[in-house]
Enzyme design. Sequence first.
Site, short mmCIF file in Angstrom:
data_model
loop_
_atom_site.label_atom_id
_atom_site.label_comp_id
_atom_site.label_asym_id
_atom_site.label_seq_id
_atom_site.Cartn_x
_atom_site.Cartn_y
_atom_site.Cartn_z
N ILE A 109 -0.86 1.22 -7.16
CA ILE A 109 -2.24 0.75 -7.04
C ILE A 109 -2.68 0.69 -5.59
O ILE A 109 -3.80 1.09 -5.25
CB ILE A 109 -2.39 -0.62 -7.72
CG1 ILE A 109 -2.20 -0.50 -9.23
CG2 ILE A 109 -3.74 -1.24 -7.39
CD1 ILE A 109 -2.06 -1.83 -9.95
N GLY A 110 -1.82 0.20 -4.71
CA GLY A 110 -2.20 0.06 -3.31
C GLY A 110 -2.51 1.39 -2.65
O GLY A 110 -3.52 1.53 -1.95
N SER A 113 -3.03 -10.81 -12.48
CA SER A 113 -2.35 -10.21 -13.62
C SER A 113 -2.88 -10.73 -14.95
O SER A 113 -3.18 -11.93 -15.09
CB SER A 113 -0.85 -10.50 -13.55
OG SER A 113 -0.19 -9.98 -14.69
N SER A 153 2.57 2.71 -2.41
CA SER A 153 2.60 3.48 -3.66
C SER A 153 1.72 2.81 -4.69
O SER A 153 1.13 1.75 -4.43
CB SER A 153 4.05 3.59 -4.18
OG SER A 153 4.55 2.31 -4.52
N GLY A 185 0.77 -1.24 0.00
CA GLY A 185 0.00 0.00 0.00
C GLY A 185 0.79 1.28 0.00
O GLY A 185 0.21 2.36 0.11
N TYR A 203 6.60 -15.08 -12.89
CA TYR A 203 5.59 -14.10 -12.48
C TYR A 203 4.20 -14.56 -12.89
O TYR A 203 3.25 -14.52 -12.10
CB TYR A 203 5.93 -12.74 -13.11
CG TYR A 203 4.87 -11.68 -12.97
CD1 TYR A 203 4.78 -10.92 -11.81
CD2 TYR A 203 3.97 -11.42 -14.01
CE1 TYR A 203 3.80 -9.92 -11.68
CE2 TYR A 203 3.00 -10.44 -13.88
CZ TYR A 203 2.92 -9.70 -12.72
OH TYR A 203 1.96 -8.72 -12.59
#
Length: 255
Positions: free
Chosen positions: A17-18, A140, A15, A13, A155
């Site tokens: 999207i968070g 994703s 930076s 959280g 990933y």
Amino acid sequence: MRFEGKVVAITGGSSGIGKETAARFLAEGAFVVLNGRDPAKLEAAVRDLDPTGQKVIGSAGDIALLATGQALVDLAVSRFGKLDVLVNNAGVFNPKPFLDLNEKEYDWYLDTILKGKFFTAQAAAKAMKETGGAIVQTGSMWAIQAIGATPSAAYSAANAGVHAMARNLAIELARYKIRVNVVAPAVVETPIYNTFMTEEQVEKTLPTFDAFHPLGRNGKPRDIAEAILFLASEDASWITGVVLPVDGGVTAGRV
């Protein structure tokens, strides 16, 4: 406001999207507990979001460690009395060809993305068991569709696990009125790209992906945050086990 008095925990959280998701929940009346790996960065994000310190608090730690997710949930309950929503957002990304990937890098993806989300969701579900709630995972688009320009086998595999986990948890936790869903973004302009590229490279490279999306632009953190808030809200009270692509049309096809 949709989240008046609700308590929301968000991993990753500090930076991107968070942080944007935290701002949107805060604007709609929620109390927010933020997790971040870097204590100084997390503290700065908390101050930026809520200078009063009354509605946003931080819980620092690496989400790959089981104790970190538990501490986040425990802090939410001890400070605000309950937990209504978990946004499992923490992740890592650094494209690298499959033939060059080593075991340490593979474990980095699996531990942060899959194990971190798994056990944080478990801690949250135990806290929500009596009252119900919502868990929203960040997955994703790469787990749905392989992209040659960004080789991301580990990933993608980790996030495919996140998608499968959400469907299973949706079934297991439905009896407790806990909903579990996923948003699956394509290219979103966040600071994650600065972790493996210079600022100059980011400024040069990211615009080249605009045309990759049928809608003609990269995503912004707010695009993903709005989808997360929808899935966490009562507007989505009959939605669980869904993987929602928020990708500018990439998974629909090519123009």
